[in-house]
Design an enzyme around this catalytic site. Structure first.
Site, short mmCIF file in Angstrom:
data_model
loop_
_atom_site.label_atom_id
_atom_site.label_comp_id
_atom_site.label_asym_id
_atom_site.label_seq_id
_atom_site.Cartn_x
_atom_site.Cartn_y
_atom_site.Cartn_z
CG ASP A 1 -2.04 -0.49 1.18
OD1 ASP A 1 -3.32 -0.79 -0.10
OD2 ASP A 1 -2.58 -1.30 2.00
C1 BGC Z 1 -0.11 1.30 6.01
C2 BGC Z 1 -0.45 0.15 5.48
C3 BGC Z 1 -1.52 -0.42 5.42
C4 BGC Z 1 -2.27 1.57 4.65
C5 BGC Z 1 -3.82 1.29 4.24
C6 BGC Z 1 -0.76 2.66 5.50
O1 BGC Z 1 -0.29 3.67 6.28
O2 BGC Z 1 1.56 1.56 6.06
O3 BGC Z 1 -0.33 -1.00 6.17
O4 BGC Z 1 -2.01 -0.92 4.36
O5 BGC Z 1 -2.05 2.45 5.51
O6 BGC Z 1 -4.35 2.48 4.65
C1 NOJ Z 2 -2.19 -4.05 5.54
C2 NOJ Z 2 -3.02 -3.90 4.20
O1 NOJ Z 2 -4.13 -4.35 5.37
C3 NOJ Z 2 -2.84 -4.77 2.63
O2 NOJ Z 2 -3.51 -4.74 1.95
C4 NOJ Z 2 -1.81 -4.48 2.58
O3 NOJ Z 2 -1.70 -5.86 1.94
C5 NOJ Z 2 -0.39 -4.38 3.68
N1 NOJ Z 2 -0.96 -3.46 4.64
C6 NOJ Z 2 1.06 -3.60 2.76
O4 NOJ Z 2 0.88 -2.55 2.88
#
Ligand code: BGC
Ligand code: NOJ
Length: 812
Positions: A484
Site C-alpha cells: 500500500d
Molecule cells: C500502512 C499500510 C496500510 C495502509 C492502509 C498505511 O499507512 O502502512 O500497512 O495497509 O496504510 O491504508
Molecule cells: C496492510 C493492508 O491491509 C494490506 O492490504 C497491505 O497489503 C499491507 N498493509 C501492505 O501494505
C-alpha cells in the site's frame, strides 16, 4: 522473561501476570456479534460492523493504556474496592490468571479470601455476550460483599459517537426493567435495534447514567458509587448512558455463588418495534435472557462453543516432533485465520474499527487460511467480494460489512486487487470440488442489472492486468499493489494527504514486477481452473498471456541477482542495485518464484540467496534494503516511515511467508522452515519482552534491523500474515495441498525430520497421512500408499466415501 504459557490440552494461552508488555487480547464471537477482550477485561463489542453498529464504547490510544472501556467488575468488600480482572481499579491481587481460549476468555482474580472467576464468551447462534461470574469465599469466616458490573454504551455509530458531542449529549435513552438495563438511543426514530445488559438474579441497585455512577471527575478506577458501596439507581437522560448493576452477596466459608450476566443485541421488525407508546418490544430480549437464566445453561453453551472449535480445528491436525509447531498449526494459527476472516482489518487494538471495512485483497487472502474450516461461509464471502468488483475487472478496495457496498472514499485502482479474487476462487474449488460457484450470477458494482457469472468476473480480473500494461509490457501498478505504501503515481507534497487516494499522475508508466509475478503464479492457477471446468479455449488463451508475461519479467524484471520491484513514473528501476536505497524488495522475489520464474536457470536460487543475505535478520526478513532514509516523492508513503518500520524495511510477517513458499518451491525445506520459526508466535514467546505483542498470534510487523526498537512487534491479530503463514506451513512446507481431484502431497521440510502425521478432513473424507523421511531429504516423494495401495502420482485420489483413509508417504 515469560508472561504466561500455552496450555495445549485446553487450547488456551494462560497469562500469569496482569502486567503484560501490552494488552494481550482475544476475540469473542464467530458469526455476527463480536467482542474484543484484553487480559484485564478491556475492549468492546459490536454487531457485524465495528463502525456502524458499535454496542459498547472504547477510547483508543487512551491513558492509561487499555482503560478506554471494557466490561468491568468491581468488588466492594468492607470498604476495600478491587477488580477481579485487575482493571479498572488495578488493586494488587493475591492471585491473577487470564486464560484466552477459542472464543472465550476466563479471568480469575482473588483478594482477601474472595476469589472471582469470570468466563466471557459469545455463544454460538446468539447475538450477545455471556459473563459467567463465580464468586467464592476462600476464607474461614463469613463474607458480605457487593459486586458491581459496568459497561458503557456507544451511541451506535462509533465514528459519530466520538465526534458529534453537540448532538450526542442529548440523545441517550434507556429503559429499566428489573435487572435489565436497555439501551435504546435513537430507537424512537430510524433505528430498529437496541442493546441490553442484565443478570440472572435480583439486583440491589443499578445505574444507567455515567456521571451519577462515577462522579463528575472520577475515572473507571474509582467510581463514587462503588467507593460508597451503593448504586445511585440513576436513569440516563442524555449524556452518556451506561449499564451497571450491584448485588449484595453473602458467602459462608467455602461457599460459592454463580451469576450469569448477559450483554445482548436485538433487532425488531418495523411493525414489531413497540410494546406500547415509547416502550420497546422486549420479547426477543426476554427470550435471550431465558436462554441463559441459569449457570448450567451457560456451561452448556460454553461446551457447545468448545465442541464447535474442536470440530473446526480437527480438519487439519499435525503430530510432529516440535511442540511449538504443533500448537501453531493445530490451534493458534487456525484460530487467527477465523478472526481475520471475520474482521478483515476492521477492529483490533491497532485498527480503530472506524477506518476500514473489509478489504478486497485482504479478505481474498484471508480466505486462503480459512476456507477449509467452513467452506460455505467462504463461498458466501467470495460472492460478496466479487459483487463489489467493477465492470472493467478492477475492484473497490474496501466495502462495509453491514451494507456490503464498495467504499467510495477509498475507491479502486489498486492493480493487484483483481488477481486475489482468482486465487481465492481457485482455493475454494480445490477445497470443495464445487465448480458450480463459477456459474453463480454475481453483480458488478453491487448492481444486479450488471450481473454476470463468477467465471466472467475471474476473466475480467485476469484481463484487467493485460489491459493495463506499461512500457515494458509489465502490469501498471495503479495506486499501489499489495504494498500500500509504494505509491508510484502519487507525488504528494501536501501534509496529511492520503497516499492511497491521491494520484497526480496518469498512471500509464509505473509498473509492478510484483503484479507480474502474481499474474504468472495466479494466472497459471486460472488457466488450470478453466481447463478443469471445461473452458479449454480460455485456458489456452490464458497460457499464452502468461508466457508473454514470463518473457517480459525475465527480460525487464530481473536485475542480475534478484527480481526488480517496479519501474517508477520516470521509467526508472525500483529495487535495483542501481538504486541508492531500497536496492532489493521482498515481494517480487516471493511471488515471481512462486510463479515458477527463474527455477530452471538458477535465477530463483540466486534471488533467494540475495534475500537471505540482504533482508535476513534473527527476527525475520525485512521488506527492503537498504531502508529509505529520506523522502522520495516518486515512491510515496514507503519513504515516510523511519527506517525499519512498517513497509520501510520493517519485518512484514505477511510476505515472509511468500519467501517460505518460494524456498519450498525451490526445494529448500531447511530454509523455508527456518524462516517460519523466526516469526511464528510460539517461537517468539521466548523474547516477549522485546516483541511485546501476544505470543499466540502473528503481528503484522516487527521493527526491522534499521529501527531503534529492532524486534518489537506492532499491529497484532488482523493481518494477512495469519492465512499466508498457514498456507506456507501446511501446504508448502508440510506439503499437504488440496487439489482438484484429491490431495497433492509435496513436502519441503528440514532434512533432519524423520516423520510427521497430518490428519486432513477433505470433502467429507478423512486422510491420515504419515510422511516418512528415511533418507533425510528436503523434497521428493518416492512412494505414496493409500490404504496399502500404491498411488499413480503424488496425488491422493479423492475417494468420496466419507471414510478414513490411511496414507503413507515415503520421501527420497
Ligand atoms: C500502512 C499500510 C496500510 C495502509 C492502509 C498505511 O499507512 O502502512 O500497512 O495497509 O496504510 O491504508
Ligand atoms: C496492510 C493492508 O491491509 C494490506 O492490504 C497491505 O497489503 C499491507 N498493509 C501492505 O501494505
Amino acid at each position: 522473561m515469560q508472561y504466561g504459557y500455552f496450555d495445549d490440552a485446553r487450547k488456551e494461552y494462560v497469562i500469569t501476570t496482569e502486567s503484560t508488555p501490552y494488552p494481550w487480547i482475544n476475540y469473542l464471537g464467530t458469526q455476527d456479534y463480536f467482542s474484543l477482550i484484553s487480559n484485564t477485561g478491556g475492549g468492546y463489542s459490536f454487531y457485524k460492523d465495528a463502525k456502524l453498529r458499535r454496542i459498547t464504547r472504547f477510547r483508543y490510544n487512551n491513558v492509561p493504556l487499555d482503560l478506554g472501556g471494557g466490561r468491568y467488575y468491581y468488588i466492594y468488600d468492607d470498604k476495600d474496592v478491587w477488580s477481579p480482572g485487575f482493571a479498572p481499579v488495578k488493586k494488587k491481587l493475591d492471585r491473577y490468571e487470564c486464560r484466552h481460549g477459542m472464543g472465550y476468555t476466563k479471568i480469575t482474580g482473588s483478594r482477601n479470601n474472595i476469589e472471582t472467576e469470570i468466563t466471557f464468551f459469545v455463544p454460538i447462534d446468539f447475538n450477545g455476550e455471556v459473563h459467567k461470574v463465580v464468586v467464592k469465599n476462600m476464607g474461614d469466616s463469613d463474607k458480605n460483599i457487593t459486586l458491581f458490573s459496568f459497561v458503557e454504551w456507544c451511541l451506535w455509530n462509533a465514528q459519530d459517537d466520538q465526534t458529534n458531542f453537540q448532538r450526542n449529549f442529548n440523545t441517550g435513552e434507556v429503559e429499566i426493567e428489573g435487572a435489565t438495563i436497555y439501551h435504546k438511543t435513537e430507537y424512537k426514530e430510524r433505528r430498529n435495534h437496541y442493546a441490553f445488559f442484565s443478570v440472572n438474579a435480583p439486583v440491589t441497585g443499578f445505574d444507567s447514567d455515567r456521571e451519577s455512577f462515577l462522579g463528575t471527575y472520577n475515572g473507571f478506577d474509582n467510581p463514587e458509587a462503588v467507593l460508597e458501596g451503593k448504586s445511585r439507581n440513576s436513569v440516563a437522560d442524555g449524556w452518556s448512558p451506561i449499564a451497571s448493576h450491584s448485588l449484595d452477596i453473602s458467602l459462608k466459608p467455602g461457599e460459592t455463588k454463580e451469576l450469569v450476566f448477559i450483554l445482548g443485541y436485538v433487532e425488531n421488525a418495523l411493525e414489531d418495534k413497540w410494546e406500547s407508546k415509547n416502550v420497546i418490544n422486549k420479547t426477543k430480549a426476554h427470550k435471550m435472557l431465558e436462554e441463559f437464566s441459569t449457570a448450567e445453561k451457560a456451561d452448556k453453551a460454553l461446551k457447545r462453543l468448545t465442541d464447535y472449535w474442536d470440530d473446526l480445528l480437527s480438519r487439519y491436525t499435525l503430530v510432529s516432533g516440535e511442540d511449538k509447531l504443533n500448537r501453531m498449526v493445530n490451534i493458534w494459527n487456525q484460530y487467527q485465520c477465523m478472526v481475520t476472516f471475520n474482521l478483515s482489518r476492521s477492529a483490533s487494538y491497532f485498527e480503530s474499527g472506524i477506518g476500514r471495512g473489509m478489504g478486497f485483497r485482504d479478505s481474498n487472502q484471508d480466505l486462503l487460511g480459512f476456507l477449509h474450516q467452513i467452506p460455505d461461509r467462504a463461498r458466501e464471502r467470495i460472492i460478496d467480494l466479487a459483487s463489489t468488483q467493477l465492470e472493467d475487472g478492477g475492484a473497490y478496495h474496501q466495502y462495509q460489512p453491514l451494507t456490503k457496498r464498495g467504499n467510495d472514499e477509498i475507491g479502486g485502482n489498486f492493480n493487484d486487487d483483481p488477481l486475489w479474487l482468482i486465487l481465492a476462487v481457485v482455493a475454494y474449488v480445490k477445497e470443495t470440488g464445487d465448480y458450480s460457484i463459477l456459474k453463480v450470477s454475481t453483480p458488478f458494482d453491487n448492481d444486479e442489472s450488471k450481473a454476470a457469472s463468477l467465471a466472467e468476473h475471474l476473466k475480467r480480473s485476469f484481463d484487467h492486468v493485460i489491459n493495463n500494461l506499461g512500457p515494458h509490457r509489465l502490469p501498471l501498478i495503479g495506486r499501489a499493489d499489495w504494498n500500500d505504501c509504494l505509491n508510484l503515481n502519487c507525488f504528494s507534497m501536501e501534509p496529511g494527504e492520503s497516499f492511497q487516494t491521491s494520484t497526480s499522475k496518469d498512471g500509464r508508466v509505473a509498473e509492478s514486477v510484483m503484479i507480474a509475478g502474481m499474474f504468472v503464479y495466479i494466472g497459471k492457477e486460472y488457466a488450470e481452473l478453466m481447463k478443469k471446468s471445461g473452458s479449454v479455449e480460455e485456458s489456452i488463451r490464458a497460457e499464452k498471456e502468461i508466457s508473454r508475461m514470463e518473457k517480459a519479467v525475465m527480460e525487464y524484471g530481473y536485475d542480475g541477482e534478484w527480481f526488480l520491484r517496479a519501474y517508477d513514473d520516470f521509467g526508472k528501476k525500483v529495487g535495483s542495485k542501481e538504486c541508492e536505497e531500497g536496492k532489493i524488495f521482498i515481494e517480487s522475489q516471493g511471488l515471481c518464484i512462486m510463479g515458477g520464474l527463474g527455477l530452471s536457470d538458477g535465477k530463483a536460487i540466486q534471488a533467494l540467496d540475495a534475500v537471505e543475505e540482504r533482508l535476513g535478520t534473527k527476527y525475520g526478513l525485512v521488506l527492503n534494503n537498504p531502508a529509505f532514509t529520506k523522502y522520495y516523492v516518486e515512491y510515496g508513503e514507503i519513504s515516510t516511515y523511519p527506517a525499519g518500520y512498517k513497509e520501510n524495511a520493517g519485518i512484514f510477517c505477511h510476505n515472509n511467508a511468500w519467501i517460505m513458499c518460494a524456498e519450498a518451491v525451490a526445494g529448500r525445506g531447511d530454509k523455508a522452515f527456518d524462516y517460519y520459526t523466526r516469526i511464528a508466535p510460539a517461537y517468539t514467546e521466548e523474547y516477549s519482552e522485546i516483541h511485546r505483542m501476544e505470543p499466540y498470534v502473528y503481528s503484522q510487523m516487527v521493527a526491522g534491523k534499521d529501527a531503534k526498537r529492532f524486534g518489537e512487534a506492532k499491529n497484532s491479530w488482523l493481518t494477512g500474515t495469519a492465512s499466508w503463514n498457514f498456507v506456507a506451513i501446511t501446504q508448502y512446507i508440510l506439503g499437504i495441498k488440496p487439489d482438484y481431484d484429491g490431495i497433492l502431497v509435496d513436502p519441503a521440510i528440514p532434512k533432519a525430520w524423520d516423520t510427521y502425521q497430518v490428519t486432513r478432513r477433505f470433502r467429507g473424507d478423512t486422510y491420515k497421512i504419515t510422511v516418512k523421511n528415511p533418507e533425510h531429504v528436503s523434497k521428493g516423494v518416492k512412494s505414496l500408499l493409500v490404504d496399502g495401495k500404491e498411488a499413480a502420482s503424488a496425488v491422493i485420489p479423492y475417494a468420496g466415501d466419507g471414510k478414513v483413509h490411511e496414507v503413507t508417504v515415503t520421501m527420497g
